[in-house]
Design a protein around this motif. Structure first.
Motif, PDB file in Angstrom:
ATOM      1  N   TYR A 187       0.865  -1.191   0.035  1.00  0.00           N
ATOM      2  CA  TYR A 187      -0.165  -0.084   0.063  1.00  0.00           C
ATOM      3  C   TYR A 187       0.939   1.240  -0.072  1.00  0.00           C
ATOM      4  N   GLU A 188       1.959   1.223   0.792  1.00  0.00           N
ATOM      5  CA  GLU A 188       2.940   2.363   0.607  1.00  0.00           C
ATOM      6  C   GLU A 188       3.442   2.448  -0.620  1.00  0.00           C
ATOM      7  N   GLU A 189       3.989   1.381  -1.249  1.00  0.00           N
ATOM      8  CA  GLU A 189       4.594   1.372  -2.450  1.00  0.00           C
ATOM      9  C   GLU A 189       3.680   1.897  -3.642  1.00  0.00           C
ATOM     10  N   ILE A 190       2.317   1.902  -3.741  1.00  0.00           N
ATOM     11  CA  ILE A 190       1.417   2.264  -4.534  1.00  0.00           C
ATOM     12  C   ILE A 190       0.802   3.511  -4.395  1.00  0.00           C
ATOM     13  N   GLY A 191       1.420   4.326  -3.123  1.00  0.00           N
ATOM     14  CA  GLY A 191       0.940   5.682  -2.905  1.00  0.00           C
ATOM     15  C   GLY A 191      -0.318   5.841  -2.064  1.00  0.00           C
ATOM     16  N   LEU A 192      -0.777   4.776  -1.347  1.00  0.00           N
ATOM     17  CA  LEU A 192      -2.089   4.711  -0.405  1.00  0.00           C
ATOM     18  C   LEU A 192      -1.791   5.358   0.812  1.00  0.00           C
ATOM     19  N   LEU A 193      -0.620   5.250   1.376  1.00  0.00           N
ATOM     20  CA  LEU A 193      -0.352   5.812   2.684  1.00  0.00           C
ATOM     21  C   LEU A 193       0.580   6.840   2.791  1.00  0.00           C
ATOM     22  N   VAL A 194       0.722   7.737   1.535  1.00  0.00           N
ATOM     23  CA  VAL A 194       1.821   8.957   1.461  1.00  0.00           C
ATOM     24  C   VAL A 194       1.670   9.877   2.616  1.00  0.00           C
ATOM     25  N   PRO A 195       0.693  10.271   3.084  1.00  0.00           N
ATOM     26  CA  PRO A 195       0.510  11.355   4.192  1.00  0.00           C
ATOM     27  C   PRO A 195       1.025  10.786   5.530  1.00  0.00           C
ATOM     28  N   VAL A 196       1.113   9.477   5.852  1.00  0.00           N
ATOM     29  CA  VAL A 196       0.819   8.925   7.209  1.00  0.00           C
ATOM     30  C   VAL A 196       2.214   8.162   7.299  1.00  0.00           C
ATOM     31  N   VAL A 197       3.176   8.300   6.428  1.00  0.00           N
ATOM     32  CA  VAL A 197       4.423   7.358   6.763  1.00  0.00           C
ATOM     33  C   VAL A 197       5.522   8.194   6.544  1.00  0.00           C
ATOM     34  N   GLU A 198       6.521   7.968   7.403  1.00  0.00           N
ATOM     35  CA  GLU A 198       7.730   8.547   7.183  1.00  0.00           C
ATOM     36  C   GLU A 198       8.868   7.649   7.539  1.00  0.00           C
ATOM     37  N   ARG A 199      10.044   8.053   7.279  1.00  0.00           N
ATOM     38  CA  ARG A 199      11.212   7.056   7.347  1.00  0.00           C
ATOM     39  C   ARG A 199      11.940   7.604   8.622  1.00  0.00           C
ATOM     40  N   SER A 200      12.753   6.934   9.568  1.00  0.00           N
ATOM     41  CA  SER A 200      13.575   7.113  10.493  1.00  0.00           C
ATOM     42  C   SER A 200      14.923   7.062   9.962  1.00  0.00           C
ATOM     43  N   GLU A 201      15.732   7.877  10.694  1.00  0.00           N
ATOM     44  CA  GLU A 201      17.243   8.097  10.142  1.00  0.00           C
ATOM     45  C   GLU A 201      17.942   6.734   9.525  1.00  0.00           C
ATOM     46  N   THR A 202      17.449   5.821  10.295  1.00  0.00           N
ATOM     47  CA  THR A 202      17.863   4.369   9.781  1.00  0.00           C
ATOM     48  C   THR A 202      17.100   3.858   8.783  1.00  0.00           C
TER      49      THR A 202
ATOM     50  N   ASP B 268      -0.477   7.754  13.737  1.00  0.00           N
ATOM     51  CA  ASP B 268      -1.487   6.935  14.515  1.00  0.00           C
ATOM     52  C   ASP B 268      -2.881   7.096  13.588  1.00  0.00           C
ATOM     53  N   GLN B 269      -2.937   8.087  12.628  1.00  0.00           N
ATOM     54  CA  GLN B 269      -3.955   8.063  11.602  1.00  0.00           C
ATOM     55  C   GLN B 269      -3.911   6.874  10.653  1.00  0.00           C
ATOM     56  N   ILE B 270      -2.798   6.176  10.450  1.00  0.00           N
ATOM     57  CA  ILE B 270      -2.673   4.987   9.476  1.00  0.00           C
ATOM     58  C   ILE B 270      -3.662   4.020   9.943  1.00  0.00           C
ATOM     59  N   LEU B 271      -4.186   4.286  11.038  1.00  0.00           N
ATOM     60  CA  LEU B 271      -4.964   3.234  11.581  1.00  0.00           C
ATOM     61  C   LEU B 271      -6.589   3.252  11.070  1.00  0.00           C
ATOM     62  N   ASN B 272      -7.198   4.424  10.920  1.00  0.00           N
ATOM     63  CA  ASN B 272      -8.197   4.917  10.333  1.00  0.00           C
ATOM     64  C   ASN B 272      -7.946   4.807   8.872  1.00  0.00           C
ATOM     65  N   ARG B 273      -6.926   5.091   8.189  1.00  0.00           N
ATOM     66  CA  ARG B 273      -6.698   4.977   6.784  1.00  0.00           C
ATOM     67  C   ARG B 273      -7.049   3.553   6.415  1.00  0.00           C
ATOM     68  N   LEU B 274      -6.251   2.732   6.961  1.00  0.00           N
ATOM     69  CA  LEU B 274      -6.282   1.282   6.562  1.00  0.00           C
ATOM     70  C   LEU B 274      -7.529   0.688   6.786  1.00  0.00           C
ATOM     71  N   ALA B 275      -8.126   0.919   8.136  1.00  0.00           N
ATOM     72  CA  ALA B 275      -9.668   0.649   7.980  1.00  0.00           C
ATOM     73  C   ALA B 275     -10.348   1.164   6.785  1.00  0.00           C
ATOM     74  N   PHE B 276     -10.300   2.215   6.360  1.00  0.00           N
ATOM     75  CA  PHE B 276     -11.047   2.907   5.309  1.00  0.00           C
ATOM     76  C   PHE B 276     -10.785   1.783   3.947  1.00  0.00           C
ATOM     77  N   ILE B 277      -9.578   1.573   3.721  1.00  0.00           N
ATOM     78  CA  ILE B 277      -9.006   0.962   2.737  1.00  0.00           C
ATOM     79  C   ILE B 277      -9.987  -0.608   2.752  1.00  0.00           C
ATOM     80  N   LYS B 278      -9.744  -1.152   3.836  1.00  0.00           N
ATOM     81  CA  LYS B 278     -10.446  -2.358   3.984  1.00  0.00           C
ATOM     82  C   LYS B 278     -11.940  -2.290   3.762  1.00  0.00           C
ATOM     83  N   ARG B 279     -12.568  -1.359   4.220  1.00  0.00           N
ATOM     84  CA  ARG B 279     -14.229  -1.109   4.051  1.00  0.00           C
ATOM     85  C   ARG B 279     -14.244  -0.919   2.576  1.00  0.00           C
ATOM     86  N   ALA B 280     -13.605   0.043   2.037  1.00  0.00           N
ATOM     87  CA  ALA B 280     -13.924   0.388   0.641  1.00  0.00           C
ATOM     88  C   ALA B 280     -13.679  -0.923  -0.261  1.00  0.00           C
TER      89      ALA B 280
END
Length: 88
Positions: free
Chosen positions: A29-44, A51-63
């Motif tokens: 989902y991240e690769e195809i751009g569904l999670l763009v505003p709610v994911v970032e990368r650590s320095e490593t 935490d908004q990812i949880l609502n976003r993923l729930a929406f994706i599953k419902r849709a």
């Protein structure tokens, strides 16, 4: 389903445990751009999810359960992310 909580960053394994989705699916989902505003990368390079990812993923599953394709879901999420629609 509303998963709101104080702002925190979650590791991909935590997101998978909470949502019941496989880590591989979340990465896809991240690769195809569904999670763009709610994911970032650590320095490593680790994925860290707001935490908004949880609502976003729930929406994706419902849709998906309603028969929408990932491309259709992505289009809806883009409208939402631009502030033109509320999903939850």
């Amino acid at each position: 389903m509303n998963f709101s909580s104080p702002k925190q960053l979650l590791k991909i394994g935590e997101v998978a445990n909470i949502t019941g989705l496989p880590v591989k699916t979340i990465r896809y989902y991240e690769e195809i751009g569904l999670l763009v505003p709610v994911v970032e990368r650590s320095e490593t390079g680790y994925r860290l999810f707001h935490d908004q990812i949880l609502n976003r993923l729930a929406f994706i599953k419902r849709a998906q359960s309603l028969g929408l394709s990932l491309n259709e879901i992505k289009a809806i999420l883009q409208v939402h992310d631009q502030g033109r629609a509320s999903l939850w």
